[in-house]
Design a protein around this motif. Structure first.
Motif, PDB file in Angstrom:
ATOM      1  N   ALA A  66       0.842  -1.205   0.000  1.00  0.00           N
ATOM      2  CA  ALA A  66       0.000   0.000   0.000  1.00  0.00           C
ATOM      3  C   ALA A  66       0.876   1.255   0.000  1.00  0.00           C
ATOM      4  N   GLU A  67       1.912   1.258   0.820  1.00  0.00           N
ATOM      5  CA  GLU A  67       2.804   2.418   0.863  1.00  0.00           C
ATOM      6  C   GLU A  67       3.480   2.649  -0.489  1.00  0.00           C
ATOM      7  N   ALA A  68       3.924   1.589  -1.141  1.00  0.00           N
ATOM      8  CA  ALA A  68       4.564   1.730  -2.451  1.00  0.00           C
ATOM      9  C   ALA A  68       3.584   2.331  -3.463  1.00  0.00           C
ATOM     10  N   ARG A  69       2.335   1.861  -3.449  1.00  0.00           N
ATOM     11  CA  ARG A  69       1.339   2.417  -4.380  1.00  0.00           C
ATOM     12  C   ARG A  69       1.067   3.888  -4.062  1.00  0.00           C
ATOM     13  N   LEU A  70       0.985   4.228  -2.779  1.00  0.00           N
ATOM     14  CA  LEU A  70       0.734   5.619  -2.387  1.00  0.00           C
ATOM     15  C   LEU A  70       1.880   6.533  -2.792  1.00  0.00           C
ATOM     16  N   GLU A 126      -9.225   8.544  -4.461  1.00  0.00           N
ATOM     17  CA  GLU A 126      -8.796   7.484  -5.374  1.00  0.00           C
ATOM     18  C   GLU A 126      -8.066   6.335  -4.688  1.00  0.00           C
ATOM     19  N   ASN A 127      -7.528   6.572  -3.492  1.00  0.00           N
ATOM     20  CA  ASN A 127      -6.686   5.570  -2.822  1.00  0.00           C
ATOM     21  C   ASN A 127      -7.114   5.301  -1.389  1.00  0.00           C
ATOM     22  N   GLU A 128      -8.397   5.456  -1.115  1.00  0.00           N
ATOM     23  CA  GLU A 128      -8.886   5.336   0.253  1.00  0.00           C
ATOM     24  C   GLU A 128      -8.477   4.008   0.899  1.00  0.00           C
ATOM     25  N   GLN A 129      -8.638   2.912   0.186  1.00  0.00           N
ATOM     26  CA  GLN A 129      -8.324   1.608   0.761  1.00  0.00           C
ATOM     27  C   GLN A 129      -6.834   1.487   1.092  1.00  0.00           C
ATOM     28  N   ASP A 130      -5.967   1.965   0.204  1.00  0.00           N
ATOM     29  CA  ASP A 130      -4.532   1.913   0.489  1.00  0.00           C
ATOM     30  C   ASP A 130      -4.170   2.771   1.698  1.00  0.00           C
ATOM     31  N   TRP A 131      -4.793   3.956   1.836  1.00  0.00           N
ATOM     32  CA  TRP A 131      -4.523   4.786   3.002  1.00  0.00           C
ATOM     33  C   TRP A 131      -4.943   4.065   4.279  1.00  0.00           C
TER      34      TRP A 131
END
Length: 140
Positions: A66-70, A126-131
């Motif tokens: 998740a951090e890498a995608r963010l 756009e990235n709620e789940q990753d956050w």
């Protein structure tokens, strides 16, 4: 919202000979191993890659991914010395929501900074789940 509950406290765990542990390989997979105290075991431990349970190892892997995608969601480089820290995303436990904050001269180690308020708000949408994965927030 609830925080992910870690079953064990692996960062403070000191494995003993023949203890089973789990670690993440370079392919992003969790793998079991048995502690024998060799240089590989010691290096994994020093890097914080040793987990007591497979579940804990998988949660750590999910957070790293998740951090890498963010990190890929912004190219903004903060200039703290000149008061241009940009905008960051954080989790507000009182409101139980993701929120944003403008930063200036301080660096608290946030993984991503955004140039504008709009970019930070867009990232939440756009990235709620990753956050939520990054902050350890679990639905339900």
């Amino acid at each position: 919202m609830k925080r992910y509950k870690l079953l064990k406290d692996s960062i403070h765990w000191k494995p003993k000979k023949d203890d089973e542990y789990f670690w993440m390989n370079s392919y992003g997979e969790t793998q079991p191993d048995v502690w024998d105290g060799d240089s590989i075991d010691i290096t994994r431990l020093a890097l914080g890659m040793v987990y007591r349970t497979e579940e804990e190892c998988e949660k750590a892997l999910d957070r790293e991914l998740a951090e890498a995608r963010l990190r890929r969601t912004s190219t903004f480089k903060p200039d703290f010395e000149n008061g241009e820290g940009g905008w960051i995303v954080f989790y507000d436990y009182k409101r139980k929501a993701l929120a944003i904050l403008r930063t200036t001269y301080y660096n608290s180690g946030e993984p991503v900074h955004y140039a504008t308020r709009e970019e930070a708000e867009k990232s939440i949408k756009e990235n709620e789940q990753d956050w939520k994965i990054y902050f350890g927030i679990k639905e339900g």
